[in-house]
Structures are given as C-alpha cells and as structure tokens.
Scaffold this motif. Structure first.
Motif, PDB file in Angstrom:
ATOM      1  N   TYR A 120      -0.295   5.919 -15.877  1.00  9.69           N
ATOM      2  CA  TYR A 120      -0.734   5.614 -14.510  1.00  9.69           C
ATOM      3  C   TYR A 120      -0.345   6.780 -13.606  1.00  9.69           C
ATOM      4  CZ  TYR A 120      -0.873   2.508 -10.319  1.00  9.69           C
ATOM      5  OH  TYR A 120      -1.130   1.889  -9.112  1.00  9.69           O
ATOM      6  N   PRO A 121      -1.196   7.198 -12.672  1.00 12.97           N
ATOM      7  CA  PRO A 121      -0.876   8.353 -11.817  1.00 12.97           C
ATOM      8  C   PRO A 121       0.073   8.000 -10.676  1.00 12.97           C
ATOM      9  CG  PRO A 121      -3.038   7.505 -11.247  1.00 12.97           C
ATOM     10  CD  PRO A 121      -2.570   6.691 -12.426  1.00 12.97           C
ATOM     11  N   TRP A 122       1.347   7.914 -10.987  1.00  9.53           N
ATOM     12  CA  TRP A 122       2.352   7.471 -10.021  1.00  9.53           C
ATOM     13  C   TRP A 122       2.304   8.271  -8.726  1.00  9.53           C
ATOM     14  CZ3 TRP A 122       7.411   4.804 -11.249  1.00  9.53           C
ATOM     15  CH2 TRP A 122       7.285   3.999 -12.399  1.00  9.53           C
ATOM     16  N   PRO A 129       1.158  -1.794 -10.626  1.00  8.32           N
ATOM     17  CA  PRO A 129       1.347  -3.243 -10.463  1.00  8.32           C
ATOM     18  C   PRO A 129       1.666  -3.887 -11.810  1.00  8.32           C
ATOM     19  CG  PRO A 129      -0.975  -2.684 -10.387  1.00  8.32           C
ATOM     20  CD  PRO A 129      -0.247  -1.375 -10.384  1.00  8.32           C
ATOM     21  N   ASN A 130       2.334  -5.025 -11.761  1.00 10.56           N
ATOM     22  CA  ASN A 130       2.720  -5.702 -12.998  1.00 10.56           C
ATOM     23  C   ASN A 130       1.515  -6.075 -13.850  1.00 10.56           C
ATOM     24  OD1 ASN A 130       5.482  -5.556 -12.538  1.00 10.56           O
ATOM     25  ND2 ASN A 130       5.538  -7.480 -11.411  1.00 10.56           N
ATOM     26  N   ALA A 192      -8.990   6.325   5.413  1.00  8.84           N
ATOM     27  CA  ALA A 192      -7.918   6.095   4.430  1.00  8.84           C
ATOM     28  C   ALA A 192      -7.383   4.671   4.494  1.00  8.84           C
ATOM     29  CB  ALA A 192      -6.787   7.091   4.651  1.00  8.84           C
ATOM     30  N   GLU A 193      -7.502   4.038   5.657  1.00  6.33           N
ATOM     31  CA  GLU A 193      -7.015   2.664   5.805  1.00  6.33           C
ATOM     32  C   GLU A 193      -7.850   1.682   4.988  1.00  6.33           C
ATOM     33  OE1 GLU A 193      -6.978   1.818   9.950  1.00  6.33           O
ATOM     34  OE2 GLU A 193      -5.527   3.412  10.441  1.00  6.33           O
ATOM     35  N   LEU A 194      -9.042   2.094   4.580  1.00  9.45           N
ATOM     36  CA  LEU A 194      -9.916   1.219   3.791  1.00  9.45           C
ATOM     37  C   LEU A 194      -9.688   1.369   2.291  1.00  9.45           C
ATOM     38  CD1 LEU A 194     -13.298   1.826   5.673  1.00  9.45           C
ATOM     39  CD2 LEU A 194     -11.593   0.041   6.104  1.00  9.45           C
ATOM     40  N   VAL A 195      -8.978   2.406   1.891  1.00 16.13           N
ATOM     41  CA  VAL A 195      -8.807   2.704   0.470  1.00 16.13           C
ATOM     42  C   VAL A 195      -7.533   2.036  -0.038  1.00 16.13           C
ATOM     43  CG1 VAL A 195      -8.735   4.495  -1.288  1.00 16.13           C
ATOM     44  CG2 VAL A 195      -9.918   4.932   0.871  1.00 16.13           C
ATOM     45  N   THR A 196      -7.677   1.060  -0.911  1.00 15.31           N
ATOM     46  CA  THR A 196      -6.526   0.329  -1.433  1.00 15.31           C
ATOM     47  C   THR A 196      -6.171   0.819  -2.834  1.00 15.31           C
ATOM     48  OG1 THR A 196      -7.869  -1.391  -2.483  1.00 15.31           O
ATOM     49  CG2 THR A 196      -7.259  -1.719  -0.164  1.00 15.31           C
ATOM     50  N   ARG A 197      -4.959   0.515  -3.232  1.00 14.67           N
ATOM     51  CA  ARG A 197      -4.534   0.840  -4.600  1.00 14.67           C
ATOM     52  C   ARG A 197      -5.476   0.233  -5.618  1.00 14.67           C
ATOM     53  NH1 ARG A 197       0.191  -2.692  -6.514  1.00 14.67           N
ATOM     54  NH2 ARG A 197      -1.592  -4.094  -6.562  1.00 14.67           N
ATOM     55  N   ASP A 198      -5.817  -1.047  -5.437  1.00 16.25           N
ATOM     56  CA  ASP A 198      -6.662  -1.719  -6.432  1.00 16.25           C
ATOM     57  C   ASP A 198      -8.054  -1.110  -6.493  1.00 16.25           C
ATOM     58  OD1 ASP A 198      -4.486  -3.300  -6.848  1.00 16.25           O
ATOM     59  OD2 ASP A 198      -5.425  -5.179  -6.244  1.00 16.25           O
TER      60      ASP A 198
END
Length: 212
Positions: A120-122, A129-130, A192-198
C-alpha cells in the motif's frame, strides 16, 4: 492486473500478524504494556491513528490527484511516469519506490488490492484501512469485484469495465477517481477536499461537490 498474482512479495510480508516476532505483533504488545502501566492513553492513540489514516496521510495523494484534475499535462505525466512526478514534487516516504496511477473514466473503473498481504502506498494514502488488509477483501474483490464494491456503497453501471490492480512489493497503485461534474473553475486546493482515501483505492467515487 488480477490475472497475474506472481508478484514476489518480501517473505516477511506474508501474514506477519500471525508471527510473534513480526513488527505488528511486537508493536501491539508494546502498546498494550504502555497502556497497562498508565504511560499511554488508548483514546489518544486511536485519535492519532484516525488522523493519519483519514486526514494527514491521504491528503498528500488527494492534493496530487486534484492538481492532475486541474492540469491536463500533469495528469498525463502521472499516467505515463508517476515516479518522475513524485520525485519532482519531492514526495517522500514509505512504500512508494515505484508507483503507477490508474485513471477512472466513464467506461473503466480501477480498484486496488494486495492479494498476498497489504502492500500500500503509505506516503500517499497514509495508514491502510483494516478492511484493505483483511483476507476477505483480498480474496473477494478479485473474484466478485462488483459485489464487494456494492457492499461498500459503490454501484457501477453494468457496462463499466472493472480492472483490478494487484499491488506488490515492487509496484504500488493509486487510482485517480473521475473529477466530479460541477467543479469547473475550482482551485486545486478546493478540489483536493473531494478526493478521499477510498476513492484513491477505487472502492468509492470522489465526494459530491454539492456537499462542499
């Protein structure tokens, strides 16, 4: 993609949580000991983990995606050679020795998994995420991606092609979600506020701009 799983992970990546000498187990044991002796507050530890998981970490990748949304030349450079872009921007950190960016389109949806462990690209997405590390996700998203995505709240059109990218110790992937409609003229900072980790893993779309 998912038809090639011979991606040679480091041997100590294989289910390290079952190995009592693994770093994960040793860190958990140390955390438990510090809490037991009253030297650490579990709520503060959890809050710090949440902050790195959802705020600080993912925002590096989010800013990169947002800049690519706003700059078509940068977008193409990311798709052609993400390593060069990351180096030019002096983005450093764990597990981004070689990065490939895959862009979602109206007809193609990309999803990232690591079928053998949790590569995963930390440095771009923060802590994994778990669910990303769970055996269920790692196995099922390859076999039945649409079902898994639907269970996670993402319904795709029947004619959308789903591409699964299997991360390895050699290559990590980042998904560039589609830019939401109605964001013309937005700054990269606002985008950028629209871009989530998921959304950068591929299990969600970018956030609805109507909520911003």
């Amino acid at each position: 993609m998912h038809d090639d799983h011979s991606h040679g992970h480091d041997s100590d990546h294989h289910h390290s949580h079952h190995d009592p000498t693994s770093p994960d187990v040793r860190v958990e044991a140390l955390e438990d000991l510090l809490i037991e002796k009253g030297l650490a507050d579990p709520e503060r530890i959890d809050a710090t983990i949440r902050r790195f998981s959802h705020d600080i970490g993912p925002m590096i990748g989010a800013r990169l995606v947002a800049q690519a949304w706003a700059d078509s030349d940068l977008r193409q450079r990311l798709l052609d050679d993400a390593d060069a872009v990351v180096a030019d921007m002096d983005i450093r950190g764990a597990e981004i020795e070689h990065i490939e960016v895959k862009a979602n389109t109206p007809s193609i949806h990309n999803v990232v998994v690591c079928t053998l462990c949790s590569c995963y690209p930390w440095a771009l997405l923060g802590l994994p995420p778990n669910w990303y590390k769970s055996p269920e996700y790692r196995a099922r998203v390859v076999r039945e991606p649409r079902t898994v995505l639907a269970e996670m709240g993402l319904e795709l059109e029947p004619d959308t092609e789903v591409r699964i990218w299997d991360s390895s110790s050699e290559t990590r992937f980042l998904v560039m979600p589609e830019r939401p409609a109605g964001t013309e003229g937005w700054t990269a900072e606002r985008l950028a506020e629209l871009v989530t980790r998921d959304s950068m893993i591929g299990v969600a779309r970018a956030a609805d701009p109507g909520g911003q």
